[in-house]
Design a protein around this motif. Structure first.
Motif, PDB file in Angstrom:
ATOM      1  N   ALA A  56     -10.881 -86.983 -34.021  1.00  0.00           N
ATOM      2  CA  ALA A  56     -11.517 -85.926 -34.805  1.00  0.00           C
ATOM      3  C   ALA A  56     -10.530 -84.820 -35.154  1.00  0.00           C
ATOM      4  N   LEU A  57      -9.701 -84.433 -34.206  1.00  0.00           N
ATOM      5  CA  LEU A  57      -8.872 -83.252 -34.427  1.00  0.00           C
ATOM      6  C   LEU A  57      -7.526 -83.580 -35.059  1.00  0.00           C
ATOM      7  N   LEU A  58      -7.039 -84.796 -34.928  1.00  0.00           N
ATOM      8  CA  LEU A  58      -5.700 -85.084 -35.429  1.00  0.00           C
ATOM      9  C   LEU A  58      -5.663 -86.228 -36.443  1.00  0.00           C
ATOM     10  N   VAL A  59      -6.262 -87.374 -36.078  1.00  0.00           N
ATOM     11  CA  VAL A  59      -6.114 -88.539 -36.961  1.00  0.00           C
ATOM     12  C   VAL A  59      -6.923 -88.343 -38.244  1.00  0.00           C
ATOM     13  N   TYR A  60      -8.136 -87.859 -38.094  1.00  0.00           N
ATOM     14  CA  TYR A  60      -8.992 -87.680 -39.267  1.00  0.00           C
ATOM     15  C   TYR A  60      -8.394 -86.670 -40.255  1.00  0.00           C
ATOM     16  N   PRO A  61      -7.915 -85.482 -39.829  1.00  0.00           N
ATOM     17  CA  PRO A  61      -7.261 -84.574 -40.765  1.00  0.00           C
ATOM     18  C   PRO A  61      -6.061 -85.215 -41.449  1.00  0.00           C
ATOM     19  N   CYS A  62      -5.349 -86.025 -40.711  1.00  0.00           N
ATOM     20  CA  CYS A  62      -4.196 -86.692 -41.286  1.00  0.00           C
ATOM     21  C   CYS A  62      -4.626 -87.628 -42.411  1.00  0.00           C
ATOM     22  N   TRP A  63      -5.699 -88.355 -42.151  1.00  0.00           N
ATOM     23  CA  TRP A  63      -6.227 -89.259 -43.168  1.00  0.00           C
ATOM     24  C   TRP A  63      -6.694 -88.458 -44.384  1.00  0.00           C
ATOM     25  N   ALA A  71     -14.480 -79.055 -37.307  1.00  0.00           N
ATOM     26  CA  ALA A  71     -15.918 -79.147 -37.574  1.00  0.00           C
ATOM     27  C   ALA A  71     -16.447 -80.495 -37.107  1.00  0.00           C
ATOM     28  N   LEU A  72     -15.696 -81.546 -37.404  1.00  0.00           N
ATOM     29  CA  LEU A  72     -16.132 -82.883 -36.985  1.00  0.00           C
ATOM     30  C   LEU A  72     -16.236 -82.968 -35.470  1.00  0.00           C
ATOM     31  N   TYR A  73     -15.343 -82.236 -34.794  1.00  0.00           N
ATOM     32  CA  TYR A  73     -15.341 -82.284 -33.336  1.00  0.00           C
ATOM     33  C   TYR A  73     -16.518 -81.513 -32.747  1.00  0.00           C
ATOM     34  N   THR A  74     -16.812 -80.355 -33.327  1.00  0.00           N
ATOM     35  CA  THR A  74     -17.826 -79.493 -32.693  1.00  0.00           C
ATOM     36  C   THR A  74     -19.229 -79.748 -33.201  1.00  0.00           C
ATOM     37  N   LEU A  75     -19.361 -80.052 -34.509  1.00  0.00           N
ATOM     38  CA  LEU A  75     -20.700 -80.044 -35.083  1.00  0.00           C
ATOM     39  C   LEU A  75     -21.653 -81.114 -34.568  1.00  0.00           C
ATOM     40  N   PRO A  76     -21.185 -82.326 -34.273  1.00  0.00           N
ATOM     41  CA  PRO A  76     -22.168 -83.330 -33.831  1.00  0.00           C
ATOM     42  C   PRO A  76     -23.029 -82.840 -32.685  1.00  0.00           C
ATOM     43  N   ILE A  77     -22.417 -82.180 -31.721  1.00  0.00           N
ATOM     44  CA  ILE A  77     -23.195 -81.710 -30.578  1.00  0.00           C
ATOM     45  C   ILE A  77     -24.044 -80.513 -30.970  1.00  0.00           C
ATOM     46  N   GLN A  78     -23.449 -79.627 -31.802  1.00  0.00           N
ATOM     47  CA  GLN A  78     -24.178 -78.422 -32.188  1.00  0.00           C
ATOM     48  C   GLN A  78     -25.422 -78.754 -33.017  1.00  0.00           C
ATOM     49  N   VAL A 135       2.184 -76.226 -48.423  1.00  0.00           N
ATOM     50  CA  VAL A 135       1.458 -77.302 -47.744  1.00  0.00           C
ATOM     51  C   VAL A 135       0.528 -76.766 -46.670  1.00  0.00           C
ATOM     52  N   LEU A 136       0.666 -75.467 -46.395  1.00  0.00           N
ATOM     53  CA  LEU A 136      -0.109 -74.898 -45.310  1.00  0.00           C
ATOM     54  C   LEU A 136      -1.606 -74.966 -45.600  1.00  0.00           C
ATOM     55  N   THR A 137      -1.961 -74.682 -46.834  1.00  0.00           N
ATOM     56  CA  THR A 137      -3.394 -74.642 -47.169  1.00  0.00           C
ATOM     57  C   THR A 137      -4.085 -75.976 -46.911  1.00  0.00           C
ATOM     58  N   PRO A 138      -3.595 -77.090 -47.500  1.00  0.00           N
ATOM     59  CA  PRO A 138      -4.280 -78.354 -47.202  1.00  0.00           C
ATOM     60  C   PRO A 138      -4.275 -78.713 -45.730  1.00  0.00           C
ATOM     61  N   LEU A 139      -3.156 -78.388 -45.066  1.00  0.00           N
ATOM     62  CA  LEU A 139      -3.094 -78.706 -43.636  1.00  0.00           C
ATOM     63  C   LEU A 139      -4.188 -77.965 -42.882  1.00  0.00           C
ATOM     64  N   VAL A 140      -4.299 -76.656 -43.173  1.00  0.00           N
ATOM     65  CA  VAL A 140      -5.279 -75.846 -42.450  1.00  0.00           C
ATOM     66  C   VAL A 140      -6.689 -76.315 -42.775  1.00  0.00           C
ATOM     67  N   ILE A 141      -6.913 -76.580 -44.059  1.00  0.00           N
ATOM     68  CA  ILE A 141      -8.274 -76.977 -44.445  1.00  0.00           C
ATOM     69  C   ILE A 141      -8.662 -78.297 -43.800  1.00  0.00           C
ATOM     70  N   SER A 142      -7.732 -79.260 -43.831  1.00  0.00           N
ATOM     71  CA  SER A 142      -8.102 -80.558 -43.250  1.00  0.00           C
ATOM     72  C   SER A 142      -8.307 -80.440 -41.746  1.00  0.00           C
ATOM     73  N   HIS A 143      -7.525 -79.565 -41.118  1.00  0.00           N
ATOM     74  CA  HIS A 143      -7.721 -79.413 -39.678  1.00  0.00           C
ATOM     75  C   HIS A 143      -9.009 -78.702 -39.357  1.00  0.00           C
ATOM     76  N   LEU A 144      -9.394 -77.755 -40.232  1.00  0.00           N
ATOM     77  CA  LEU A 144     -10.677 -77.093 -40.006  1.00  0.00           C
ATOM     78  C   LEU A 144     -11.810 -78.117 -40.102  1.00  0.00           C
ATOM     79  N   THR A 145     -11.649 -79.049 -41.059  1.00  0.00           N
ATOM     80  CA  THR A 145     -12.644 -80.116 -41.150  1.00  0.00           C
ATOM     81  C   THR A 145     -12.690 -80.917 -39.856  1.00  0.00           C
ATOM     82  N   GLY A 146     -11.474 -81.163 -39.327  1.00  0.00           N
ATOM     83  CA  GLY A 146     -11.400 -81.886 -38.062  1.00  0.00           C
ATOM     84  C   GLY A 146     -12.120 -81.153 -36.954  1.00  0.00           C
TER      85      GLY A 146
END
Lengths: 585, 573
Positions: free
Chosen positions: A568-575, A418-425, A405-416
């Motif tokens: 961005a960092l927790l709820v969205y990856p969970c979804w 990205a969602l957190y940092t990219l809008p400003i970047q 389960v580690l892979t999906p968890l890590v990937i979804s959190h990385l997306t999170g």
């Protein structure tokens, strides 16, 4: 415990729970929603009462006489404000000094991460002016704050005028035991943030401010005054602060008690209190009031200048004067007397406000729902997740591989992340390449991240992890900010409960998207407008939605609001994990 | 030879110890429009309390204090009760500085009994002394114990004669929470020879004294020289009372003050026992009478260098009948002509605050301002912090003008939980025209639940820091020195006037500690925790243990049958 240690009975209990899992979940969900709706029903709620003895039985007389003079001062302030094109620092300093206060100023500047289109500001520079009334024979250990914003345009001049009038009147009284700080802050919340950070010498948001020269010890309570007309019909109390923090209920009680005593109409969420709780319209009125509070609290924004005080454990509220088309008008002298009474009672405080509740919802100004009453509503929703987790655990035959389960968890959190940092970047890049406004750019980069993930592992393990994760996440959120936790639970729990790879894909995907945090926010925007009796068209709603997201991001960077990083960092990856389960092959 | 003294006994047969009483009142109109009145009552007695000398005949010196001195072998005693904080920025320097609340510092005699076990012996005496003083002054001085007593190594030197400076004999304590009111004023007034019946003390009416911005009363006892040769010592008792009346509260914003307006009394006579009784009015800022006018006018003028500044005073001698005029009562009147009220820039002032938020850690900031344009000077900073704020002394920083400022002397005594406070003394050089910031981080300790005060949510007090310094005087700073003095006298700054001693107290701090909710929810939490703790054990047991069904041991017949079946190769029953 005997029930659980007896294997036979345990097996029976578990089989019952797994067999009836879905019906129980449905019942729990319905019960949770019903419980929540019942909170607004007046017989189920408690009447507010003053818990703090120091403010309860003591008598104070209100004698503030100088309302007209305060209005004149307000007009003078307005003229000087126009002339100076901003805060009339010199005039304010001189006026406060003439009233016998110790006056200090603070300069601050802040560059926003991206331009704020609602308030049209990017590089913010300003000055706060504050005067301290030194209490006679007090050792500068305690203080109270009265603040009024210096807003551009014609609003809030009367507030500053009344503030100065009260300063003059208060200065001639001998009974003060706490220093009183009269603060005029520029650029509303940014100025307030600068002042509070300066006062407590912290720097949480990277703002530049000049250090404060004068202080009054630890601040016990604060009121922020907003007043834009010479006469008003009612006073509105705003409680919701940063991250959904609320001041002690006694502050609301104090306001209510003095409104009753002096005879000023008072509202909360802009809604008057009604006496017909047994009628349908009366009930729906209190539901509306409570829902407005829930929505505001869930947003995690400070809904007035008071909102930033709460972080520093200073009980604070905003008081807004509202002038609508009612017959009954209240003049400034009466508002001055109201404030005088409140400050005299706060002055009598021996300890910080701590007697009453810090966690509550208010269906009307005279009734409240305490944490003990509203938590079961959330508990009923959260128990669904635990039941599903139990069901999955029982169904799981082999011991789950944690690594899988580690892979999906890590990937979804990385997306999170990205969602957190990219809008400003990326907003700068987006603005350069496309003809879109900055706000839209920020939001579109944020939304464009709904990527699909396809990873092949045993879906039960993944779902078990996801459900438990969501349970912990929502539980923690609800403890800090009940409203946010409850709204998220309302939408995410059904998804979490029923999504499997075996349900119809297209329909479920549609439901999943509809119940995603982003769509929840969109519906909330429309719902909020509806509650405020300001319905909007879809086009306006969409624009409002975009601006709400950009405001949320700004709140995070300017004041340290935690809702955006939480989503961005927790709820969205969970979804995303649930999305993953749906498309499991 | 004083013929008026009612002496009936032949002075040659009984050597009567000479004593002398003086009273004076200084009135200083302050820059801000407020007015500062400072009373001083001084009793000097040519006697010796020391070396087991039994003194039983008291005349002007209060017996209660004399007995305290001889019983506890006190060499010097300074006690002050203050309600309010002296606003240096508005009022300038006070004549006698004191911190808000109560302050007590005592130098003990290096007596024979205490030679061997000095520390323990002095501690015992100190404990008794505070309890006795508590009774004399009706104050909560009995709350002084080892947790708020320190022995400063440099900040508090003896003010009387004697060169014993071993700080083992010094005890210093403050009670920042002490409220000062009428109950403290009455016993203080009773120590005066005339009580409040005659002389300047008739002005001390509590309803007016406590209708003010600042009130401070003090008692200082010290040995002084009898004559210039200093062969024998006298004991001096100085009782001081400082009060500041507010322009807005007491005078309704009118810049006009009179004795009657301040004290609701006028003066009709001096204390008959006083050898001198005078009122001084500071008219330095008003040489030609353009700022304010004083009536009745007096021809007597006096000049003195006070706190490094040459001041001019009008003097009213109450022992002269002419002072009271034809109406036989003196009601001084000061009337302002202009109204200027800017902030002052005193050469040295300080402030202190707690930074940070949350209930775990925090940071104490002490700011010291040197407003001298070109001279730097050293200051001694004394900080006594209660043990429940655990100072992280490694985070101590001293910065001036953005640069690290290394203190030349640091004396730090760490705290012991529930036994003694932190003591931090530093000698810091303040650069000219600068702000020096001393910061130290602390952690808030969790108290035992019985250790909380009855009002724990009010917060806990940390006493004022004390800043002692020799400040370059304004007289020496005066570049336009050709005004009055001849040129030959003014090249080198005169030593006595070049600097003066100043003690500045910062405001006390109010710090919130993590406080349990002592009401019903607290009990609920305790109960819930207990239930959870008990429940957790069983649940953990359930989760970690694997259950297996154990068959009851089979009967003999069954066992035999099974053996037979086993031999036959058939599965057992």
């Amino acid at each position: 415990m005997g029930l659980l240690s007896d294997p036979n009975r345990r097996r029976a209990l578990i089989s019952l729970l797994t067999r009836l899992n879905s019906p129980i979940c449905v019942v729990c969900y319905m019960a949770g929603v019903a419980w929540f709706m019942g909170l607004a029903f007046e017989p189920f709620t408690l009447r507010t009462y003053m818990s703090e003895n120091a403010m309860g039985s003591t008598m104070v007389e209100e004698r503030f006489p100088a309302g007209e003079r305060a209005l004149t001062t307000g007009r003078e302030f307005s003229a000087h404000k126009k002339k100076a094109g901003g805060m009339p620092v010199d005039w304010l300093v001189k006026t406060m000094q003439a009233r016998g206060l110790e006056v200090f100023t603070q300069r601050f500047s802040r560059k926003l991460p991206f331009p704020d289109e609602n308030k049209e500001r990017y590089m913010v520079k300003g000055t706060n002016v504050y005067g301290i009334l030194r209490a006679p024979r007090a050792p500068r250990t305690e203080a109270l704050v009265l603040s009024a914003p210096c807003t551009p345009g014609d609003s809030n001049n009367q507030a500053v005028g009344l503030l100065l009038g009260l300063a003059q009147y208060f200065r001639n009284q001998i009974y003060w035991a706490k220093d009183i700080i009269f603060l005029v802050n520029e650029h509303d919340l940014i100025g307030m943030q600068a002042w509070l950070e300066g006062y407590h010498h912290t720097n949480t948001t990277g703002m530049d401010w000049s250090p404060l020269q004068g202080r009054g010890g630890s601040i016990q309570a604060a009121l922020s005054l907003e007043l834009s007309s010479d006469v008003i019909t009612s006073m509105d109390l705003v409680l919701e602060g940063l991250n959904g923090q609320l001041p002690n209920l006694d502050l609301a009680n104090l306001f209510y008690a003095f409104c009753q005593k002096i005879g000023v109409l008072c509202t909360i969420q802009g809604k008057l209190q009604r006496n017909d709780w047994d009628s349908v319209s009366g009930y729906s009125h209190s539901v509306q009031t409570m829902m407005l509070m829930v929505m505001k609290q869930a947003s995690g924004r400070p809904w007035g200048d008071h909102g930033l005080f709460l972080r520093y454990h200073i009980e604070a509220a905003s008081i807004k004067g509202i002038n609508s088309f009612r017959q009954y008008k209240t003049d400034v002298t009466t508002i001055g007397r109201l404030l005088e009474g409140m400050y005299r009672k706060l002055n009598n405080l021996l300890e910080r406000l701590h007697q009453s509740y810090f966690f509550y919802l208010m269906p009307s100004l005279s009734h409240f729902v305490s944490i003990g009453y509203y938590m079961p509503a959330f508990g009923l929703l959260a128990v669904i997740l635990l039941l599903r987790a139990l069901d999955l655990w029982v169904q799981l035959v082999s011991s789950p591989g944690v690594l899988s389960v580690l892979t999906p968890l890590v990937i979804s959190h990385l997306t999170g992340v990205a969602l957190y940092t990219l809008p400003i970047q990326f907003q700068e890049m987006a603005v350069e390449q496309f003809p879109v406004s900055e706000t839209e750019a920020v939001v579109l980069t944020a939304i464009g991240y709904n990527v699909f993930l396809f990873i092949y592992i045993g879906w039960r393990v993944l779902k078990l992890v996801a459900v438990l994760y969501l349970a912990v996440l929502l539980g923690c959120t609800a403890l800090i900010n009940f409203s946010l936790g409850f709204i998220l639970a309302l939408t995410l729990v059904p998804v979490a409960a029923f999504v499997t790879p075996h349900v119809p894909k297209v329909l479920s995907a549609f439901i999943l998207v509809i119940l995603s945090p982003a769509c929840t926010l969109l519906f909330s925007v429309f719902f909020f407008q509806e509650l405020q009796e300001l319905p909007v068209s879809f086009q306006e709603g969409w624009l409002l939605y975009l601006s709400v997201i950009s405001q949320g991001i700004l709140d995070h960077f300017l004041y340290g609001s935690l809702v955006y990083p939480l989503i961005a960092l927790l709820v969205y990856p969970c979804w995303l994990l649930f999305w993953n389960i749906l498309f499991w092959k | 030879f004083d013929t008026s003294a009612p002496e009936t006994v032949d002075p040659s047969s009984v050597p009567q110890p000479k004593d002398d009483f003086q009273e004076e009142l200084v009135i200083r109109p302050l820059h801000s429009g407020d007015i500062y009145a400072s009373f001083q009552f001084r009793t000097v007695w040519e006697t010796d309390f020391m070396r087991g000398n039994k003194v039983s005949h008291y005349r002007l010196f209060p017996k209660s204090l004399g007995q305290v001195i001889s019983k506890f072998s006190v060499r010097e005693l300074h006690i002050s009760f203050t309600q309010g904080y002296w606003r240096t920025m508005q009022w300038g320097q006070p004549f006698q500085p004191s911190p808000p609340g109560a302050e007590l510092w005592v130098w003990f005699q290096d007596s024979a009994e205490c030679k061997v076990y000095a520390a323990g012996c002095v501690d015992g005496t100190w404990k008794e002394l505070t309890n006795v003083l508590s009774g004399i002054f009706c104050a909560s001085l009995n709350f002084i114990d080892s947790t708020n007593t320190v022995q400063p190594s440099a900040s508090f030197k003896p003010l009387g004669i004697g060169n014993e400076t071993d700080h083992r004999f010094l005890r210093y304590a403050t009670l920042p929470r002490e409220i000062v009111c009428t109950e403290n004023l009455t016993p203080w007034k009773k120590l005066l020879p005339c009580g409040s019946k005659a002389g300047l003390a008739v002005l001390l009416k509590s309803e007016k004294l406590f209708h003010s911005s600042f009130h401070s009363q003090a008692v200082h006892i010290r040995p002084v020289c009898q004559d210039w040769q200093c062969k024998t010592t006298s004991w001096e008792l100085r009782q001081t009372l400082n009060v500041v009346f507010d322009l807005h509260n007491s005078a309704q914003g009118k810049r006009e003050w009179s004795l009657f307006k301040m004290f609701s009394r006028t003066l009709t006579e001096a204390c008959p026992l006083a050898s001198s009784s005078k009122i001084y009015i500071d008219i330095t800022d008003n040489p030609q009478g353009e700022q304010f006018e004083v009536s009745p006018a007096t021809p007597l003028l006096s000049q003195a260098v006070v706190l490094g500044d040459r001041r001019t005073f009008s003097v009213y001698d109450l022992t002269q009948q002419i002072t009271f005029g034809t109406v036989r009562s003196l009601n001084l009147l000061i009337r302002w002509k202009s109204s200027e009220g800017d902030m002052l820039r005193p050469l040295l002032h300080a402030e202190r605050y707690v930074a940070g938020y949350g209930l775990q850690t925090g940071e104490i900031h002490t700011l010291m301002y040197n407003n001298h344009p070109y001279r730097s000077f050293p200051v001694l900073l004394l900080d006594s912090v209660p043990w429940y704020l655990r100072l992280y002394i490694h985070t101590l920083t001293v910065t001036s003008k953005g640069k690290d400022n290394k203190p030349s002397y640091i004396h730090y005594q760490p705290s012991k939980d529930r036994l003694r406070p932190h003591l931090l003394e530093m000698l810091v050089q303040l650069p000219p025209n600068s702000v020096t910031e001393v910061t130290v981080q602390f952690e808030r300790a969790l108290l035992k639940w019985t250790e909380y005060t009855p009002d724990p949510n009010h917060g806990f007090y940390v006493g004022s820091s004390v800043i002692s310094s020799l400040v370059p005087s304004i007289v020496a700073m005066d570049t336009n020195s050709t005004r009055e003095r001849p040129l030959f006298s003014s090249f080198f700054p005169c030593k006595e006037e070049s600097s003066y001693f100043v003690r500045v107290y910062t405001e006390p701090l109010l710090v919130n500690l993590p406080t349990p909710d002592f009401s019903m929810p607290y009990n609920v939490i305790c109960l819930t925790c207990t239930v959870v703790a008990v429940g957790y054990g069983s649940l953990y047991n359930l989760l970690t243990r694997s259950f297996q069904i154990e068959e009851p041991s089979p009967g003999l017949a069954k066992r035999i049958a099974n053996i037979i079946r086993k031999m036959r190769g058939v599965p057992p029953l």
